[in-house]
Design a protein around this motif. Sequence first.
Motif, PDB file in Angstrom:
ATOM      1  N   VAL A   3      10.572   5.265 -12.153  1.00 48.75           N
ATOM      2  CA  VAL A   3       9.587   6.267 -12.581  1.00 48.75           C
ATOM      3  C   VAL A   3       9.364   7.324 -11.504  1.00 48.75           C
ATOM      4  O   VAL A   3       9.683   7.115 -10.340  1.00 48.75           O
ATOM      5  CB  VAL A   3       8.206   5.622 -12.923  1.00 48.75           C
ATOM      6  CG1 VAL A   3       8.306   4.699 -14.109  1.00 48.75           C
ATOM      7  CG2 VAL A   3       7.640   4.880 -11.711  1.00 48.75           C
ATOM      8  N   VAL A   4       8.810   8.440 -11.954  1.00 50.19           N
ATOM      9  CA  VAL A   4       8.343   9.467 -11.021  1.00 50.19           C
ATOM     10  C   VAL A   4       6.900   9.749 -11.404  1.00 50.19           C
ATOM     11  O   VAL A   4       6.635  10.192 -12.513  1.00 50.19           O
ATOM     12  CB  VAL A   4       9.181  10.766 -11.138  1.00 50.19           C
ATOM     13  CG1 VAL A   4       8.611  11.847 -10.227  1.00 50.19           C
ATOM     14  CG2 VAL A   4      10.637  10.505 -10.820  1.00 50.19           C
ATOM     15  N   SER A   5       5.994   9.423 -10.545  1.00 48.12           N
ATOM     16  CA  SER A   5       4.599   9.647 -10.948  1.00 48.12           C
ATOM     17  C   SER A   5       3.821  10.452  -9.919  1.00 48.12           C
ATOM     18  O   SER A   5       2.650  10.280  -9.715  1.00 48.12           O
ATOM     19  CB  SER A   5       3.901   8.313 -11.246  1.00 48.12           C
ATOM     20  OG  SER A   5       4.387   7.283 -10.413  1.00 48.12           O
ATOM     21  N   LYS A   6       4.543  11.378  -9.292  1.00 51.06           N
ATOM     22  CA  LYS A   6       3.901  12.231  -8.294  1.00 51.06           C
ATOM     23  C   LYS A   6       3.321  13.459  -8.967  1.00 51.06           C
ATOM     24  O   LYS A   6       3.942  14.083  -9.824  1.00 51.06           O
ATOM     25  CB  LYS A   6       4.964  12.638  -7.265  1.00 51.06           C
ATOM     26  CG  LYS A   6       4.635  13.839  -6.424  1.00 51.06           C
ATOM     27  CD  LYS A   6       3.991  13.423  -5.135  1.00 51.06           C
ATOM     28  CE  LYS A   6       3.813  14.621  -4.210  1.00 51.06           C
ATOM     29  NZ  LYS A   6       2.769  14.356  -3.216  1.00 51.06           N
ATOM     30  N   VAL A   7       2.120  13.827  -8.580  1.00 47.98           N
ATOM     31  CA  VAL A   7       1.492  15.009  -9.125  1.00 47.98           C
ATOM     32  C   VAL A   7       1.757  16.161  -8.199  1.00 47.98           C
ATOM     33  O   VAL A   7       1.480  16.075  -7.012  1.00 47.98           O
ATOM     34  CB  VAL A   7      -0.030  14.821  -9.238  1.00 47.98           C
ATOM     35  CG1 VAL A   7      -0.640  15.995  -9.985  1.00 47.98           C
ATOM     36  CG2 VAL A   7      -0.341  13.509  -9.909  1.00 47.98           C
ATOM     37  N   GLN A  39       0.832  -1.192   0.000  1.00 45.88           N
ATOM     38  CA  GLN A  39       0.000   0.000   0.000  1.00 45.88           C
ATOM     39  C   GLN A  39       0.871   1.249   0.000  1.00 45.88           C
ATOM     40  O   GLN A  39       1.905   1.268   0.669  1.00 45.88           O
ATOM     41  CB  GLN A  39      -0.864  -0.007   1.256  1.00 45.88           C
ATOM     42  CG  GLN A  39      -2.313   0.146   0.923  1.00 45.88           C
ATOM     43  CD  GLN A  39      -3.181   0.029   2.153  1.00 45.88           C
ATOM     44  OE1 GLN A  39      -2.701  -0.093   3.268  1.00 45.88           O
ATOM     45  NE2 GLN A  39      -4.464   0.064   1.929  1.00 45.88           N
ATOM     46  N   SER A  40       0.487   2.237  -0.789  1.00 44.04           N
ATOM     47  CA  SER A  40       1.200   3.511  -0.894  1.00 44.04           C
ATOM     48  C   SER A  40       2.552   3.397  -1.573  1.00 44.04           C
ATOM     49  O   SER A  40       3.349   4.330  -1.518  1.00 44.04           O
ATOM     50  CB  SER A  40       1.420   4.145   0.487  1.00 44.04           C
ATOM     51  OG  SER A  40       0.199   4.336   1.097  1.00 44.04           O
ATOM     52  N   SER A  41       2.819   2.270  -2.231  1.00 44.93           N
ATOM     53  CA  SER A  41       4.093   2.165  -2.941  1.00 44.93           C
ATOM     54  C   SER A  41       4.045   2.978  -4.227  1.00 44.93           C
ATOM     55  O   SER A  41       5.057   3.192  -4.877  1.00 44.93           O
ATOM     56  CB  SER A  41       4.393   0.703  -3.257  1.00 44.93           C
ATOM     57  OG  SER A  41       3.331   0.156  -4.012  1.00 44.93           O
ATOM     58  N   GLY A  42       2.815   3.422  -4.611  1.00 45.62           N
ATOM     59  CA  GLY A  42       2.677   4.218  -5.828  1.00 45.62           C
ATOM     60  C   GLY A  42       2.136   3.405  -6.992  1.00 45.62           C
ATOM     61  O   GLY A  42       2.221   3.802  -8.147  1.00 45.62           O
ATOM     62  N   LYS A  43       1.533   2.266  -6.669  1.00 48.87           N
ATOM     63  CA  LYS A  43       0.965   1.359  -7.662  1.00 48.87           C
ATOM     64  C   LYS A  43      -0.074   2.049  -8.551  1.00 48.87           C
ATOM     65  O   LYS A  43      -0.004   1.973  -9.776  1.00 48.87           O
ATOM     66  CB  LYS A  43       0.284   0.202  -6.906  1.00 48.87           C
ATOM     67  CG  LYS A  43       0.374  -1.128  -7.567  1.00 48.87           C
ATOM     68  CD  LYS A  43       0.220  -2.271  -6.550  1.00 48.87           C
ATOM     69  CE  LYS A  43      -1.019  -2.166  -5.663  1.00 48.87           C
ATOM     70  NZ  LYS A  43      -2.254  -2.395  -6.419  1.00 48.87           N
ATOM     71  N   SER A  44      -1.023   2.704  -7.905  1.00 45.34           N
ATOM     72  CA  SER A  44      -2.091   3.351  -8.674  1.00 45.34           C
ATOM     73  C   SER A  44      -1.521   4.439  -9.560  1.00 45.34           C
ATOM     74  O   SER A  44      -1.914   4.588 -10.712  1.00 45.34           O
ATOM     75  CB  SER A  44      -3.122   3.988  -7.739  1.00 45.34           C
ATOM     76  OG  SER A  44      -3.451   3.111  -6.715  1.00 45.34           O
ATOM     77  N   SER A  45      -0.574   5.193  -9.013  1.00 44.34           N
ATOM     78  CA  SER A  45       0.007   6.290  -9.808  1.00 44.34           C
ATOM     79  C   SER A  45       0.675   5.737 -11.065  1.00 44.34           C
ATOM     80  O   SER A  45       0.568   6.336 -12.139  1.00 44.34           O
ATOM     81  CB  SER A  45       1.024   7.068  -8.972  1.00 44.34           C
ATOM     82  OG  SER A  45       0.446   7.455  -7.752  1.00 44.34           O
ATOM     83  N   VAL A  46       1.365   4.595 -10.946  1.00 38.55           N
ATOM     84  CA  VAL A  46       2.031   4.005 -12.120  1.00 38.55           C
ATOM     85  C   VAL A  46       1.002   3.583 -13.162  1.00 38.55           C
ATOM     86  O   VAL A  46       1.132   3.890 -14.354  1.00 38.55           O
ATOM     87  CB  VAL A  46       2.888   2.784 -11.692  1.00 38.55           C
ATOM     88  CG1 VAL A  46       3.386   2.034 -12.926  1.00 38.55           C
ATOM     89  CG2 VAL A  46       4.066   3.244 -10.843  1.00 38.55           C
TER      90      VAL A  46
HETATM   91  P1  GDP Z   1      -0.786   2.867  -3.973  1.00 38.72           P
HETATM   92  O1  GDP Z   1      -1.445   2.823  -2.626  1.00 38.72           O
HETATM   93  O2  GDP Z   1       0.319   1.906  -4.075  1.00 38.72           O
HETATM   94  O3  GDP Z   1      -1.738   2.783  -5.107  1.00 38.72           O
HETATM   95  O4  GDP Z   1      -0.063   4.317  -4.043  1.00 38.72           O
HETATM   96  P2  GDP Z   1      -0.511   5.668  -4.714  1.00 38.72           P
HETATM   97  O5  GDP Z   1      -0.305   5.606  -6.179  1.00 38.72           O
HETATM   98  O6  GDP Z   1      -1.865   6.022  -4.246  1.00 38.72           O
HETATM   99  O7  GDP Z   1       0.572   6.608  -4.086  1.00 38.72           O
HETATM  100  C1  GDP Z   1       0.748   6.750  -2.710  1.00 38.72           C
HETATM  101  C2  GDP Z   1       1.295   8.131  -2.384  1.00 38.72           C
HETATM  102  O8  GDP Z   1       2.590   8.259  -2.967  1.00 38.72           O
HETATM  103  C3  GDP Z   1       0.460   9.229  -2.980  1.00 38.72           C
HETATM  104  O9  GDP Z   1       0.389  10.276  -2.072  1.00 38.72           O
HETATM  105  C4  GDP Z   1       1.212   9.653  -4.224  1.00 38.72           C
HETATM  106  O10 GDP Z   1       1.025  11.009  -4.543  1.00 38.72           O
HETATM  107  C5  GDP Z   1       2.630   9.362  -3.824  1.00 38.72           C
HETATM  108  N1  GDP Z   1       3.472   9.056  -4.973  1.00 38.72           N
HETATM  109  C6  GDP Z   1       3.218   8.168  -5.933  1.00 38.72           C
HETATM  110  N2  GDP Z   1       4.228   8.159  -6.840  1.00 38.72           N
HETATM  111  C7  GDP Z   1       5.118   9.072  -6.437  1.00 38.72           C
HETATM  112  C8  GDP Z   1       6.386   9.515  -6.964  1.00 38.72           C
HETATM  113  O11 GDP Z   1       6.899   9.073  -7.983  1.00 38.72           O
HETATM  114  N3  GDP Z   1       7.044  10.477  -6.256  1.00 38.72           N
HETATM  115  C9  GDP Z   1       6.534  10.988  -5.097  1.00 38.72           C
HETATM  116  N4  GDP Z   1       7.223  11.926  -4.470  1.00 38.72           N
HETATM  117  N5  GDP Z   1       5.360  10.592  -4.581  1.00 38.72           N
HETATM  118  C10 GDP Z   1       4.661   9.648  -5.252  1.00 38.72           C
END
Ligand code: GDP
Length: 705
Positions: free
Chosen positions: A233-237, A35-42
């Motif tokens: 990758v960097v997928s932060k908004v 959780q929060s690893s950034g899966k959804s963002s990728v």
């Molecule tokens: P999931 O729970 O694995 O689906 O994670 P999310 O995609 O929801 O991301 C979790 C948090 O990490 C969110 O607050 C995102 O904005 C942040 N995040 C995701 N990708 C990146 C990244 O490449 N860089 C940074 N700084 N934050 C990120």
Amino acid sequence: LMHLTRKLIEIRTMLLSIDQSDALKLPSIVVIGSQSSGKSSVLEAIVGHEFLPKGNNMVTRRPIELTLIHTPSTGGREPEEYGEFPALGLGKISDFSQIQKTLTDLNLAVPASEAVSNEPIDLRIYSPRVPDLTLIDLPGYIQIASLDQPETLKEKIAGLCEKYIREPNIILAVCAADVDLANSPALRASRKVDPLGLRTIGVITKMDLVPPDQGATILTGNRYPLHLGYVGVVSKVSGKKARRENTTDVVLRGESDFFGAHREHFGSSSSVMTGTDTLRKRLMEVLESSMASSLHGITNAVQLELEETQYQFKVQYNDRRITAESYVAETVDALKGRFKEFTSQFRKPQIRTKLKEMLDEKVMDVLETLYWSDKRSAELAALAADPKVKPEDVESYWRYKLDAASSLLTKSGVGRDSTLLVADGLRSLIDSIAAGEPFTHHPRAAERLIEFSHMILRDRIGVTSDQVENCIKPYKYEVEVDEREWEVGRTQAVQLFEKEVGHCEEKLKELRKRAGGSRRLNGLIGYVKELEVKEKERSQKRLALPSEDSEATSDDSKDLVDDYRYPPAQILDARHAMLYSDRIAILKLRLAALKSKRCRSGPESDLFCPEAFLNVVADKLAYTSTMFINIELLDQFFYQFPREIDSRLLYDLDRREIVEFARENPVVRRHLDLQERKDKLEEVMKQLNSLAMLRPEAAQTAPRR
Ligand code: GDP
């Protein structure tokens, strides 16, 4: 080459709809990560849209089978982007926030007590900006369950992921750069099933959160080598920018800015892969080659499965094809056929016989109340036996009696009773049809069938019984009888009485048997008669001596003891036996009269032979009632019923309801299922063969048909 992946993705979707067994599976990319690893963002970066559920509470509760379908632009015009949930039938959804909302709803529909469900959500996205890919998004691994989540949640999620990361699927292990890879549950799970990393791609997110040199080191993969490598990758908004433009565009620009700014670490080395675009391409290549290498195996497996299914279809159904529509049509035809068959029980002669039987009973009742219980009936018999007595000589008492008997019969509510008798017959006919095959499988249709047939009957009953009552009205005033009718009535009365005598004798026989022989029954009867005589004497005595008398009291108590010589059931039997014998005696007397010269002489002897006369009346009533019931009730019902079947039973069903109806019948359901399976496998086989033609090296390995 892309053609192959696309085709195989189509084939994979078809195979998924055939069955879920591993043998018939083509590879897909499974996305795992904590959780929060950034899966959804990728995933959103790959798709180019925000569409996944967001929230603090664990939001992915069901696997999402995500199929991306590349739609090429034609003639310079960009095709529309949209998503579809095939199982929900919502049609094309071009607003991705709507997709996000639907996914959120579907996830939240999983009860909190379960927290995760194994049932995948099927989502397809059509866009010129996506490659042909299939991805499965799974719930993120958790460390500890929060208070409102079940204890077993951690294991449940791990189990679900384990099921999906089996061969032949490709594992996309998502890890955050700022977390030690040694702690990544995704990599740990993948190593268990794929120790050499032959089918695992690592995705390192949040590259912007670690120093570039540290990030680059992770991507070289020296610590945990993966054959397919790592992509950073960097997928932060960034919040401010996102509000102004399409979020994912901003993300992608931010990403390329980031890697561009650190070219010295990421630019030169060819072994380091960075950026969502690279990830996309990598995924396409990996899926393509995995699909291609699965082609041979899947072709063989489908061929085997197809042969087995074809064999079953031949053996079980002799290759006979059915459709839901044909089943519905057959059901309707069979229903009408059965109904028609049954209606032969409702022709005029049958109805007349039924009504006559009902009236015969009424005749018997009238005779019993007016004649047989009359002490003077012996006088009438004596008069009848004297040939010198003419009808005019007979007291008007007997004339009144005959008129009263006739009225009792004609005014007994024949209209209502006869209509209800026939309507009841129709009702139970329909009920029996509705309770039989195939309606046992279709309770709702059976209910509707009963409902509308009862409605037709309800509509007709009032009209019909009024009409019948109206038409028999003349008989309430006068019944004219000719010679022929008289003779018929007389013979019928004879038959009726003989039948009744037979019936009474049958009953007597039963009673005799129960008592243990005729001597014992006669003994019983003698005893009961004695009791009756005593009872009479006693009541006379009581009338004579109303005051208390000690002698009488003692006498009474002696009798009381006497009363218990036989059990009450036997006393009751004896009383019945007496009733039957009396009835037989009367019937025999009257039979003799009916057969006498006097009764044979014709309608002018009606005073002496009321039985024959009443039979003629009953005959006329039955005839008239039948005629009008036929017109007002039966004809109407037989006309309306098949039309109601057409307009109400099944014809207003749409395609989905027709299939639902047909599938209620388990025999039909099995037939349709096997047929559908065969059709799909044939289609898949055809497509696989056409692919083999495209690829010469695969053609050699694919089996020939
Ligand atoms: P999931 O729970 O694995 O689906 O994670 P999310 O995609 O929801 O991301 C979790 C948090 O990490 C969110 O607050 C995102 O904005 C942040 N995040 C995701 N990708 C990146 C990244 O490449 N860089 C940074 N700084 N934050 C990120």
